[in-house]
Every structure is written in C-alpha cells, then in structure tokens.
Enzyme design. Structure first.
Site, short mmCIF file in Angstrom:
data_model
loop_
_atom_site.label_atom_id
_atom_site.label_comp_id
_atom_site.label_asym_id
_atom_site.label_seq_id
_atom_site.Cartn_x
_atom_site.Cartn_y
_atom_site.Cartn_z
N HIS A 1 5.02 12.55 77.54
CA HIS A 1 3.56 12.39 77.61
C HIS A 1 3.13 10.98 78.05
CE1 HIS A 1 3.24 16.39 76.00
NE2 HIS A 1 4.02 16.04 74.99
N SER B 1 2.08 20.10 72.08
CA SER B 1 3.02 19.83 73.17
C SER B 1 3.53 21.14 73.76
CB SER B 1 4.14 18.90 72.69
OG SER B 1 4.90 18.44 73.78
#
Length: 259
Positions: free
Chosen positions: A146, A29
């Site tokens: 996401h 991430s």
C-alpha cells in the site's frame, strides 16, 4: 483476508436471514475481494485468480527493494507525517534516492502502520520517543504494501481485472482507497488497482459504515475469517457499534460440517 458484513438481523448462529438482510460489507486489504464476492460483484473463481496475480506481483515488487511495515501506537501528540518526512531525510543522507516512508494503514485513533524502506523504519524505531510513539513493532511481511513501492504490481492486476466480469454490488461495499461506497463496476476495477499503492483507510471506513443519527440503533456486525482483529479495531473506533459485533470463524464452521 478478513471481511466484515453489517446486517439488520440478530446475533446468534449465522442464519440465511443474516445474509439476505445484509446492508453493507467491507474487507481489509486483500479481504476487499472477499467482500466484493459476497456482494455478488465478483465471481469467486475469477476473484481468486485476481488475488493470486496480485499476490505474486506484490511479492515480486517486494523483492526489488528492502522494505517493510511498522505498526505504531502513538500518543495524542504524535505527528506521523512529520516523522515520515524526517525518516525520508535520513534515508537521503544514506544515499537512497526517492525514499519511501508513509502511513500505509489507518487502523484506529492513535494507531497506524507505516511502510517504506527498511532504513526509514529502523530510524523511526530508534527515535520513537522523539515522535511520541508509545509502541512500535515490525510486521512479519516482506514489503511495503500500500505504498508506491508496489507500483510494479499495478499493471498485472489491472490487466486481470480488465479480463473479468464485474457487476454492480447487490448492497453497499466500501472501498479501502477512500472509505466510500463503490458506485459501479468500472469504479471497482479502478479502485482495486489503486488500492495496491494507496493507504488502507480502515478507520475512515468504519466512520462511514457506522455513521448514524443520535439515537439510531447500530446494525449487527459479523467479522468472517481467521482472527478477530477487525473487531478489536471496531471497538476502538466505535464502542456502541462493537456491542453488536460477532466473530464467525469459517474454518470452525467447516469442521462442524465435516464432523
């Protein structure tokens, strides 16, 4: 965010040799920015500014819709896509238009993070047995990262990345978006933006990084940053690769220097 580097150098204290002989890096991430800085693709200060803009924009997007993330460990029979489909139908029955419920992080075999509207995640927790989920746990985050609920964050991050210089990495860096190597600077710019609304394909990335012909030795792997969650995931994805793993806590190193 943690970053991982694979190097053709021995374990032990991390020496300059390890950095010089690094062959690949990946970051989970936001850790992807750290991996790209380490690989010489991004300037540290500029990357830090981009991360700040990204975080603020994602937080703002989170505040727009009650959403979150659910960590799931499933049995072999678990069908995550079907479970998410039924959770979205449940949301529609509550009057929620275009509900979001989708896999946002692929961690290791039988482990996923599902993100979306809170009502969808609550439905999955209540019906965990039906979908062959062994364990479910809400993550302490404020939004469905996401997923397409982060779309308002895309433009601010895209604008920042257009304004900073991005170089071709000095060695392979793997993208969260597709689990493949970044090819050039425009590719990095495009996928870092796409990453905000795309699932993190970490399990797939581990297979890409550690794919080897049978009998070939695995590289030494270093996880840099707080915690050793990525090491735990690597152990589940590839036990042989994990045997060459070491955690490096950057804070501990700084404290050692200070004392």
């Amino acid at each position: 965010g943690p970053a991982r580097a694979a190097a053709e150098a021995p374990l032990g204290s991390v020496s300059p040799q390890v950095v010089e002989r690094c062959v690949a890096a990946a970051g989970y991430s936001v850790g992807e920015f750290a991996a790209l800085v380490f690989a010489g693709a991004l300037d540290f200060a500029e990357a830090l500014y981009a991360v700040k803009v990204r975080a603020e924009a994602m937080q703002k997007a989170s505040e727009a819709v009650p959403s979150g993330m659910l960590s799931v460990v499933g049995r072999r029979e678990a069908n995550y896509k079907f479970a998410c489909l039924e959770a979205r139908k449940h949301c529609e029955s509550l009057g929620i238009e275009n509900p979001v419920c989708t896999v946002s992080n692929y961690l290791f075999p039988d482990s996923r993070v599902i993100a979306g509207h809170l009502q969808a995640l609550e439905f999955l927790q209540e019906n965990a047995r039906k979908y062959y989920f062994k364990r479910t746990k809400m993550l302490p985050v404020s939004g469905a990262f996401h997923t397409r609920l982060m779309e308002p964050a895309v433009e601010p991050l895209a604008e920042v990345l257009k304004s900073i210089e991005i170089q071709k990495p000095l060695f392979c860096v793997y993208s969260n978006v597709d689990g493949k190597k970044y090819m050039h600077s425009k590719h990095i710019q495009k996928l870092l933006v796409k990453q905000v609304v795309s699932p993190v394909l970490w399990e797939q990335t581990m297979h890409s990084v550690y794919e080897r012909k049978q009998g070939t030795e695995f590289p030494y792997t270093y996880e840099v940053g707080p915690g050793n969650q990525l090491g735990a995931i690597l152990k589940q994805c590839n036990l042989k690769a994990w045997k060459q793993y070491k955690h490096v806590d950057a804070l501990e190193d700084e404290e050692a220097v200070d004392t």
